[in-house]
Design a protein around this motif. Structure first.
Motif, PDB file in Angstrom:
ATOM      1  N   CYS A  59       0.833  -1.210   0.000  1.00  0.00           N
ATOM      2  CA  CYS A  59       0.000   0.000   0.000  1.00  0.00           C
ATOM      3  C   CYS A  59       0.867   1.259   0.000  1.00  0.00           C
ATOM      4  O   CYS A  59       0.613   2.214  -0.761  1.00  0.00           O
ATOM      5  N   LEU A  60       1.903   1.262   0.836  1.00  0.00           N
ATOM      6  CA  LEU A  60       2.781   2.424   0.905  1.00  0.00           C
ATOM      7  C   LEU A  60       3.596   2.574  -0.374  1.00  0.00           C
ATOM      8  O   LEU A  60       3.811   3.688  -0.862  1.00  0.00           O
ATOM      9  N   ALA A  61       4.032   1.462  -0.937  1.00  0.00           N
ATOM     10  CA  ALA A  61       4.784   1.526  -2.193  1.00  0.00           C
ATOM     11  C   ALA A  61       3.918   2.070  -3.317  1.00  0.00           C
ATOM     12  O   ALA A  61       4.374   2.866  -4.149  1.00  0.00           O
ATOM     13  N   ALA A  62       2.650   1.649  -3.346  1.00  0.00           N
ATOM     14  CA  ALA A  62       1.735   2.146  -4.370  1.00  0.00           C
ATOM     15  C   ALA A  62       1.488   3.643  -4.183  1.00  0.00           C
ATOM     16  O   ALA A  62       1.478   4.413  -5.152  1.00  0.00           O
ATOM     17  N   ARG A  63       1.306   4.035  -2.927  1.00  0.00           N
ATOM     18  CA  ARG A  63       1.054   5.459  -2.654  1.00  0.00           C
ATOM     19  C   ARG A  63       2.239   6.326  -3.055  1.00  0.00           C
ATOM     20  O   ARG A  63       2.069   7.413  -3.616  1.00  0.00           O
ATOM     21  N   GLU A  64       3.460   5.828  -2.795  1.00  0.00           N
ATOM     22  CA  GLU A  64       4.662   6.606  -3.069  1.00  0.00           C
ATOM     23  C   GLU A  64       5.271   6.295  -4.440  1.00  0.00           C
ATOM     24  O   GLU A  64       6.311   6.841  -4.789  1.00  0.00           O
ATOM     25  N   ARG A  65       4.637   5.399  -5.181  1.00  0.00           N
ATOM     26  CA  ARG A  65       5.113   4.989  -6.506  1.00  0.00           C
ATOM     27  C   ARG A  65       6.560   4.474  -6.461  1.00  0.00           C
ATOM     28  O   ARG A  65       7.428   4.923  -7.204  1.00  0.00           O
ATOM     29  N   VAL A  66       6.780   3.491  -5.598  1.00  0.00           N
ATOM     30  CA  VAL A  66       8.090   2.855  -5.446  1.00  0.00           C
ATOM     31  C   VAL A  66       7.976   1.403  -5.903  1.00  0.00           C
ATOM     32  O   VAL A  66       7.056   0.690  -5.495  1.00  0.00           O
ATOM     33  N   GLY A  67       8.886   0.967  -6.737  1.00  0.00           N
ATOM     34  CA  GLY A  67       8.869  -0.404  -7.211  1.00  0.00           C
ATOM     35  C   GLY A  67       9.212  -1.394  -6.109  1.00  0.00           C
ATOM     36  O   GLY A  67       9.968  -1.085  -5.186  1.00  0.00           O
ATOM     37  N   VAL A  68       8.640  -2.605  -6.212  1.00  0.00           N
ATOM     38  CA  VAL A  68       8.861  -3.660  -5.221  1.00  0.00           C
ATOM     39  C   VAL A  68       9.350  -4.917  -5.943  1.00  0.00           C
ATOM     40  O   VAL A  68       8.675  -5.407  -6.860  1.00  0.00           O
ATOM     41  N   VAL A  69      10.500  -5.411  -5.539  1.00  0.00           N
ATOM     42  CA  VAL A  69      11.028  -6.656  -6.101  1.00  0.00           C
ATOM     43  C   VAL A  69      10.905  -7.749  -5.045  1.00  0.00           C
ATOM     44  O   VAL A  69      11.589  -7.712  -4.020  1.00  0.00           O
ATOM     45  N   PRO A  70      10.032  -8.742  -5.248  1.00  0.00           N
ATOM     46  CA  PRO A  70       9.910  -9.843  -4.282  1.00  0.00           C
ATOM     47  C   PRO A  70      11.158 -10.722  -4.327  1.00  0.00           C
ATOM     48  O   PRO A  70      11.727 -10.969  -5.399  1.00  0.00           O
ATOM     49  N   TYR A  71      11.556 -11.215  -3.158  1.00  0.00           N
ATOM     50  CA  TYR A  71      12.766 -12.038  -3.057  1.00  0.00           C
ATOM     51  C   TYR A  71      12.435 -13.314  -2.294  1.00  0.00           C
ATOM     52  O   TYR A  71      11.938 -13.269  -1.172  1.00  0.00           O
ATOM     53  N   GLY A  72      12.709 -14.464  -2.937  1.00  0.00           N
ATOM     54  CA  GLY A  72      12.460 -15.746  -2.290  1.00  0.00           C
ATOM     55  C   GLY A  72      13.748 -16.313  -1.734  1.00  0.00           C
ATOM     56  O   GLY A  72      14.296 -15.827  -0.747  1.00  0.00           O
ATOM     57  N   GLY A  73      14.283 -17.340  -2.415  1.00  0.00           N
ATOM     58  CA  GLY A  73      15.544 -17.917  -1.972  1.00  0.00           C
ATOM     59  C   GLY A  73      16.734 -17.417  -2.755  1.00  0.00           C
ATOM     60  O   GLY A  73      17.882 -17.798  -2.480  1.00  0.00           O
ATOM     61  N   THR A  75      17.504 -18.137  -5.797  1.00  0.00           N
ATOM     62  CA  THR A  75      18.094 -19.188  -6.640  1.00  0.00           C
ATOM     63  C   THR A  75      17.695 -19.083  -8.109  1.00  0.00           C
ATOM     64  O   THR A  75      18.142 -19.883  -8.927  1.00  0.00           O
ATOM     65  N   GLY A  76      16.872 -18.118  -8.464  1.00  0.00           N
ATOM     66  CA  GLY A  76      16.435 -17.963  -9.847  1.00  0.00           C
ATOM     67  C   GLY A  76      17.593 -17.699 -10.785  1.00  0.00           C
ATOM     68  O   GLY A  76      18.560 -17.013 -10.431  1.00  0.00           O
ATOM     69  N   LEU A  77      17.486 -18.219 -12.005  1.00  0.00           N
ATOM     70  CA  LEU A  77      18.596 -18.174 -12.955  1.00  0.00           C
ATOM     71  C   LEU A  77      18.384 -17.186 -14.100  1.00  0.00           C
ATOM     72  O   LEU A  77      19.163 -17.181 -15.053  1.00  0.00           O
ATOM     73  N   VAL A  78      17.333 -16.356 -14.030  1.00  0.00           N
ATOM     74  CA  VAL A  78      17.085 -15.406 -15.118  1.00  0.00           C
ATOM     75  C   VAL A  78      17.008 -13.956 -14.625  1.00  0.00           C
ATOM     76  O   VAL A  78      16.515 -13.084 -15.319  1.00  0.00           O
ATOM     77  N   GLY A  79      17.506 -13.706 -13.428  1.00  0.00           N
ATOM     78  CA  GLY A  79      17.597 -12.330 -12.937  1.00  0.00           C
ATOM     79  C   GLY A  79      16.292 -11.731 -12.472  1.00  0.00           C
ATOM     80  O   GLY A  79      16.207 -10.502 -12.317  1.00  0.00           O
ATOM     81  N   GLY A  80      15.282 -12.532 -12.211  1.00  0.00           N
ATOM     82  CA  GLY A  80      13.998 -11.981 -11.779  1.00  0.00           C
ATOM     83  C   GLY A  80      14.035 -11.359 -10.403  1.00  0.00           C
ATOM     84  O   GLY A  80      13.191 -10.522 -10.076  1.00  0.00           O
ATOM     85  N   GLN A  81      15.023 -11.726  -9.580  1.00  0.00           N
ATOM     86  CA  GLN A  81      15.099 -11.255  -8.198  1.00  0.00           C
ATOM     87  C   GLN A  81      16.113 -10.137  -8.009  1.00  0.00           C
ATOM     88  O   GLN A  81      16.321  -9.674  -6.886  1.00  0.00           O
ATOM     89  N   VAL A  82      16.755  -9.699  -9.113  1.00  0.00           N
ATOM     90  CA  VAL A  82      17.815  -8.691  -9.025  1.00  0.00           C
ATOM     91  C   VAL A  82      17.517  -7.561 -10.006  1.00  0.00           C
ATOM     92  O   VAL A  82      17.399  -7.790 -11.204  1.00  0.00           O
ATOM     93  N   SER A  83      17.410  -6.351  -9.488  1.00  0.00           N
ATOM     94  CA  SER A  83      17.164  -5.183 -10.341  1.00  0.00           C
ATOM     95  C   SER A  83      18.443  -4.370 -10.459  1.00  0.00           C
ATOM     96  O   SER A  83      19.014  -3.942  -9.451  1.00  0.00           O
ATOM     97  N   SER A  84      18.900  -4.163 -11.698  1.00  0.00           N
ATOM     98  CA  SER A  84      20.151  -3.440 -11.896  1.00  0.00           C
ATOM     99  C   SER A  84      19.969  -2.126 -12.645  1.00  0.00           C
ATOM    100  O   SER A  84      20.936  -1.405 -12.876  1.00  0.00           O
ATOM    101  N   GLU A  85      18.742  -1.796 -13.045  1.00  0.00           N
ATOM    102  CA  GLU A  85      18.493  -0.571 -13.801  1.00  0.00           C
ATOM    103  C   GLU A  85      17.231   0.123 -13.281  1.00  0.00           C
ATOM    104  O   GLU A  85      16.383  -0.486 -12.641  1.00  0.00           O
ATOM    105  N   GLY A  86      17.112   1.405 -13.616  1.00  0.00           N
ATOM    106  CA  GLY A  86      15.921   2.166 -13.270  1.00  0.00           C
ATOM    107  C   GLY A  86      15.962   2.684 -11.846  1.00  0.00           C
ATOM    108  O   GLY A  86      16.952   2.507 -11.114  1.00  0.00           O
ATOM    109  N   PRO A  87      14.886   3.338 -11.392  1.00  0.00           N
ATOM    110  CA  PRO A  87      14.820   3.825 -10.016  1.00  0.00           C
ATOM    111  C   PRO A  87      15.020   2.677  -9.025  1.00  0.00           C
ATOM    112  O   PRO A  87      14.589   1.554  -9.279  1.00  0.00           O
ATOM    113  N   LEU A  88      15.676   2.950  -7.908  1.00  0.00           N
ATOM    114  CA  LEU A  88      15.947   1.913  -6.916  1.00  0.00           C
ATOM    115  C   LEU A  88      14.636   1.346  -6.372  1.00  0.00           C
ATOM    116  O   LEU A  88      13.815   2.082  -5.827  1.00  0.00           O
TER     117      LEU A  88
END
Length: 473
Positions: A59-73, A75-88
């Motif tokens: 809710c707070l991220a939506a209100r402030e327009r901040v991106g959210v990257v979910p993180y599990g273990g 172990t993903g091999l296609v970079g879905g859990q790591v953001s290297s570009e754009g706003p933090l």
């Protein structure tokens, strides 16, 4: 709509609404991924303990327009859990939500939170004499929420299906912060659009899975494991047909192993015990789970004898103990580690229809040879058509020596898989690595529908921005 970075002011805002210790700077382990292709950036990490806390964060991220990257273990091999570009973005880890909430062994059902490690789910099922059949090399660290978000496959898909097939219901937080309470234990629920299947495989771009109702299975009364030498991939498919004709759905694993993979093991992991003194060019690891009264030795011997009579099997070893069966699986499970140590020029995760597998392997070898001199390690889950097709430099060379050919080689592999009616991502997802590939090979109507769904559910684009679909202004 442009996003804002997760800055100190936003972290302070989160701290006001969450228990002490929930928000921190990221540690290095959260900014890495197994293949080292992406490096995350120092940002803020939030580790909620309840679905209500996840809802507050979103809710707070939506209100402030901040991106959210979910993180599990991680172990993903296609970079879905790591953001290297754009706003933090904010990194949201589910690791503190790791409880098994309930078990219903009579119904073959288990309910657990998304941060539960896969091996712990397996152990919980075993404690009530049941089986959770999802099995991955990373099961000691992968978490079930990430498995669901990527629709993970593994070694038992032939019998039990992908993670999607093992889920009856979900609890999730949607991009506007709403909590979807969908943890039903039903096999039948025909009440409109199936949000469960929409969220599974969406890689955190449509919402955050916080808990799941999982489907268990009876444990096989007895099991058997063997490695058979086959003359070719065509013969391996014929062997699979023999095994399934004789044993039906009791065949739970059928893995194709190439001689190159075994040679890599000897080179960099010599302590891994291999079953054959002379390395075969092609072999198959087969596992069967049988019902009461059946003898796995007799069952596998029967498969081998029938296949050998028809020229589909040349040699074989049937495990005589649980330890020997574990040793056989250790060979298969250490091949990716050996690949990593040798260093691949490219790694591919593709699937093609079973009948086209021999053509894919033979034509692929020819096309790669035309592009240069390389070694190929093609292996994987033959029973469900999923091949890991990895290309390596020759001995004495380094993968980096061929950096200028990576794009060409990847295009050769993906073009061939696509031409044969296959997929450029069989079990690892799209993440950030294959966003451009999805644009190139994806069906235009499907991509249009995906963008419409993303826009409708996540109009501000805060959920795992940059993953799966290209960010458009």
């Amino acid at each position: 709509m442009s996003l804002n970075s997760a800055d100190t002011a936003f972290a302070n805002l989160l701290t006001e609404h969450l228990p002490e210790g929930s928000v921190s700077q990221t540690e290095p382990r959260y900014l890495e991924e197994p293949r080292g292709r992406y490096n995350g950036r120092d940002t803020f990490l939030v580790r909620p303990e309840t679905v209500e806390q996840v809802s507050r964060v979103v809710c707070l991220a939506a209100r402030e327009r901040v991106g959210v990257v979910p993180y599990g273990g991680g172990t993903g091999l296609v970079g879905g859990q790591v953001s290297s570009e754009g706003p933090l973005p904010l990194l949201l880890s589910l690791e503190r939500m790791n409880s098994v909430r309930a078990m219903y062994p009579a119904e073959n059902v288990l309910i657990c939170e998304a941060g539960t490690i896969l091996a712990d789910v397996q152990s919980a099922a075993e404690s009530v004499d049941r089986l959770f059949p999802l099995s991955l090399a990373s099961e000691g660290s992968a978490r079930i929420g990430g498995n669901l978000a990527t629709n993970a496959g593994g070694t038992a898909v032939l019998r039990y299906g992908n993670t999607r097939d093992l889920c009856l219901g979900l609890e999730a937080v949607l991009p506007d912060g709403q909590i979807w309470h969908g943890l039903k234990r039903l096999r039948k629920d025909n009440t409109g659009y199936d949000l469960r299947h929409l969220l599974i495989g969406s890689e955190g771009t449509l919402g955050i899975i916080t808990a799941a109702t999982l489907k268990l299975s009876p444990r096989p009364a007895v099991s058997g494991t063997a490695i058979f030498v086959v003359p070719s991939p065509e013969a391996a498919l014929s062997l699979l047909a023999v095994a399934r004709d004789r044993l039906g759905e009791m065949v739970s694993g059928f893995e194709l192993i190439s001689g190159q993979g075994l040679r890599f093991l000897k080179e960099v992991l010599p302590d891994i015990r291999q079953p054959f003194e002379t390395t075969p060019e092609w072999s198959v690891l087969i596992e069967v789970g049988l019902v009461v009264g059946m003898d796995p030795q007799a069952a596998l011997t029967g498969v081998f004898e029938e296949a050998a009579e028809q020229g589909f099997a040349l040699d074989g070893v049937i495990a005589q103990s649980a330890q020997q069966a574990d040793d056989f699986w250790s060979v298969r499970e250490h091949i990716p580690e050996a690949n990593k140590r040798v260093g691949a020029v490219i790694s591919s995760d593709v699937s093609v229809p079973l009948g086209h597998i021999p053509e894919f392997i033979s034509v692929g070898k020819q096309l790669i040879a035309e592009a240069g001199s390389f070694r190929i390690n093609c292996f994987g889950h033959l029973g469900d058509g999923n091949l890991h097709y990895n290309i390596f430099a020759l001995p004495g060379e380094k993968a980096s020596d061929h950096a200028d050919k990576r794009a060409q080689l990847q295009c050769i592999v993906h073009d061939l898989a696509d031409r044969l009616g296959g997929s450029i991502s069989a079990e690892h997802g799209i993440g950030r690595l294959k966003v451009d590939d999805l644009q190139r090979y994806g069906d235009p109507a499907k991509l249009s529908a995906m963008r419409a769904i993303k826009s409708a559910l996540d109009p501000m684009g805060i959920m795992n921005p940059g993953a799966v679909l290209k960010i458009t202004c």
